[in-house]
Motif scaffolding. Structure first.
Motif, PDB file in Angstrom:
ATOM      1  N   PHE A  79      45.551  14.102  40.180  1.00  0.00           N
ATOM      2  CA  PHE A  79      46.313  14.905  39.329  1.00  0.00           C
ATOM      3  C   PHE A  79      45.445  16.079  38.712  1.00  0.00           C
ATOM      4  CE2 PHE A  79      48.800  10.994  39.151  1.00  0.00           C
ATOM      5  CZ  PHE A  79      50.134  11.461  39.260  1.00  0.00           C
ATOM      6  N   GLU A  81      45.731  17.640  36.117  1.00  0.00           N
ATOM      7  CA  GLU A  81      45.349  17.753  34.706  1.00  0.00           C
ATOM      8  C   GLU A  81      44.034  16.582  34.466  1.00  0.00           C
ATOM      9  OE1 GLU A  81      49.878  17.556  34.793  1.00  0.00           O
ATOM     10  OE2 GLU A  81      48.034  17.061  36.223  1.00  0.00           O
ATOM     11  N   VAL A  82      43.832  15.590  35.397  1.00  0.00           N
ATOM     12  CA  VAL A  82      42.976  14.596  35.178  1.00  0.00           C
ATOM     13  C   VAL A  82      41.599  15.149  35.693  1.00  0.00           C
ATOM     14  CG1 VAL A  82      41.896  12.377  35.852  1.00  0.00           C
ATOM     15  CG2 VAL A  82      44.619  12.895  35.515  1.00  0.00           C
ATOM     16  N   ALA A  84      40.725  18.287  35.327  1.00  0.00           N
ATOM     17  CA  ALA A  84      40.572  19.126  34.369  1.00  0.00           C
ATOM     18  C   ALA A  84      39.827  18.342  33.207  1.00  0.00           C
ATOM     19  CB  ALA A  84      41.544  20.131  33.921  1.00  0.00           C
ATOM     20  N   PHE A  85      40.477  17.221  32.803  1.00  0.00           N
ATOM     21  CA  PHE A  85      39.995  16.537  31.751  1.00  0.00           C
ATOM     22  C   PHE A  85      38.492  15.974  31.927  1.00  0.00           C
ATOM     23  CE2 PHE A  85      39.289  12.501  29.690  1.00  0.00           C
ATOM     24  CZ  PHE A  85      39.485  12.560  28.346  1.00  0.00           C
ATOM     25  N   PRO A 214      43.824  12.214  29.070  1.00  0.00           N
ATOM     26  CA  PRO A 214      44.558  13.429  29.787  1.00  0.00           C
ATOM     27  C   PRO A 214      45.775  13.343  29.177  1.00  0.00           C
ATOM     28  CG  PRO A 214      43.182  12.027  31.313  1.00  0.00           C
ATOM     29  CD  PRO A 214      43.048  11.268  29.822  1.00  0.00           C
ATOM     30  N   PRO A 215      46.681  14.240  29.186  1.00  0.00           N
ATOM     31  CA  PRO A 215      47.929  14.404  28.621  1.00  0.00           C
ATOM     32  C   PRO A 215      49.003  13.603  29.465  1.00  0.00           C
ATOM     33  CG  PRO A 215      47.304  16.525  29.785  1.00  0.00           C
ATOM     34  CD  PRO A 215      46.175  15.819  29.629  1.00  0.00           C
ATOM     35  N   LEU A 216      48.699  13.101  30.854  1.00  0.00           N
ATOM     36  CA  LEU A 216      49.520  12.340  31.734  1.00  0.00           C
ATOM     37  C   LEU A 216      49.924  11.052  30.887  1.00  0.00           C
ATOM     38  CD1 LEU A 216      48.179  12.887  35.126  1.00  0.00           C
ATOM     39  CD2 LEU A 216      50.115  13.833  34.427  1.00  0.00           C
ATOM     40  N   HIS A 220      56.310  13.127  28.581  1.00  0.00           N
ATOM     41  CA  HIS A 220      56.322  14.491  28.955  1.00  0.00           C
ATOM     42  C   HIS A 220      57.308  14.602  30.248  1.00  0.00           C
ATOM     43  CE1 HIS A 220      53.564  12.997  32.004  1.00  0.00           C
ATOM     44  NE2 HIS A 220      54.008  13.996  33.002  1.00  0.00           N
ATOM     45  N   ARG A 222      58.951  15.850  33.548  1.00  0.00           N
ATOM     46  CA  ARG A 222      58.573  16.505  34.813  1.00  0.00           C
ATOM     47  C   ARG A 222      59.220  16.230  35.916  1.00  0.00           C
ATOM     48  NH1 ARG A 222      52.896  14.910  35.482  1.00  0.00           N
ATOM     49  NH2 ARG A 222      52.789  16.054  37.299  1.00  0.00           N
TER      50      ARG A 222
END
Length: 310
Positions: A79, A81-82, A84-85, A214-216, A220, A222
């Motif tokens: 992902f 997002e992961v 980036a985190f 991570p925001p996941l 949220h 999606r």
């Protein structure tokens, strides 16, 4: 002569709660490994368990920096997002990041794409090569015994042979918190500081410590589609089949493996308190509920571990 009698204050014995005890055990394990081995490394994917182990390592050596690098086996199906985190975390802590790329192995022919599209089973060779290249004699992991039957067989300090393979019949006793790290050249050990934690323990600790994730992991909205009883995210490496209907739903992830094999769960849990309450009543482990790669066979995880997997 009269002696004045005074009521002595009642001092309650100090008590450590479950999280305190688990934290103390994990920090002890991390310090022991660093003291006994020359070139340890921490497997760090940006997932909650590896984040917790890294947090514990930071506490174990505070105010100094974590005295070893982190290693991520990047499948190319992560992902965004992961990733980036992951990068933000190592930069914030000032830790060296080593990356072993599955895509590189596919590009030069050392590995080939699987028919089912998942790359998780392809991580073993890049992992073992990275361990050998870095001359790492101890590899920290975030595996827990409650995740899977194969991981329940692991010792906290688990020996891997010269080929990186694990033999469940060749495990050493670990009595009185004494860990045997003896190994010959070419062998290494995997060390699991949070082996005795449960998923609920992990979330309660994250909540107590205010650990960033991570925001996941939080609820949220999606685009997802249903496959094999799981909600899969729509993405370049996880497209829906023609007969699968794409929907927008409020979901979160209990584990953040590859997009191609990790499912989401419908959940309104948007805060750590909400997640702790949700996990407290769950009857499925996070891998059992959301990881398609573990459903390849009854012994999928154990087979991969014997070959050198996490």
């Amino acid at each position: 002569m009269r002696v004045a009698r005074m009521n002595a204050p009642v001092i309650a014995p100090s008590r450590l709660d479950t999280l305190d005890l688990l934290e103390a055990e994990a920090i002890h394990i991390i310090r022991e490994v660093v003291a006994e081995f020359e070139r340890p490394v921490l497997l760090f994917s940006g997932g909650k368990d590896s984040v917790v182990v890294l947090h514990l390592a930071a506490k174990a050596f505070y105010p100094g920096k974590v005295p070893f690098p982190v290693l991520h086996v990047d499948t190319g199906h992560n992902f965004p997002e992961v990733i980036a985190f992951r990068d933000q975390t190592v930069e914030r802590l000032g830790i060296r990041l080593e990356v072993a790329s599955v895509q590189d192995y596919i590009d030069d022919g050392r590995l080939h794409e699987r028919a089912d599209g998942t790359r998780n089973p392809l991580q073993t060779l890049p992992l073992l090569d990275a361990i050998a290249a870095g001359k790492h004699d101890a590899v920290f992991g975030g595996a827990r015994r409650d995740e899977d039957k194969a991981r329940a067989k692991e010792r906290i300090i688990s020996l891997r042979d010269e080929f990186g393979q694990w033999d469940p019949r060749n495990q050493r006793p670990e009595l009185w918190s004494l860990y045997n790290g003896r190994h010959t050249p070419g062998q290494h050990v995997r060390a699991f500081p949070i082996s005795n934690w449960t998923e609920l323990d992990v979330w309660r600790y994250i909540e107590r410590e205010g650990i960033l994730l991570p925001p996941l992991y939080f609820a949220h909205e999606r685009e997802v589609y249903s496959r094999d009883g799981m909600w899969r995210a729509v993405g370049e490496v996880s497209p829906p089949l023609p007969h699968e209907t794409v929907e927008r739903r409020v979901v979160r992830y209990r584990t953040v493996g590859d997009m191609s094999c990790t499912g989401a769960v419908e959940s309104p849990a948007a805060t750590l308190t909400d997640i702790v309450a949700e996990i407290a009543v769950s009857t499925l482990t996070e891998r059992g509920a959301t990881r398609a790669d573990d459903r390849i066979s009854e012994a999928a995880m154990e087979d991969r571990k014997k070959d050198g997997y996490f």
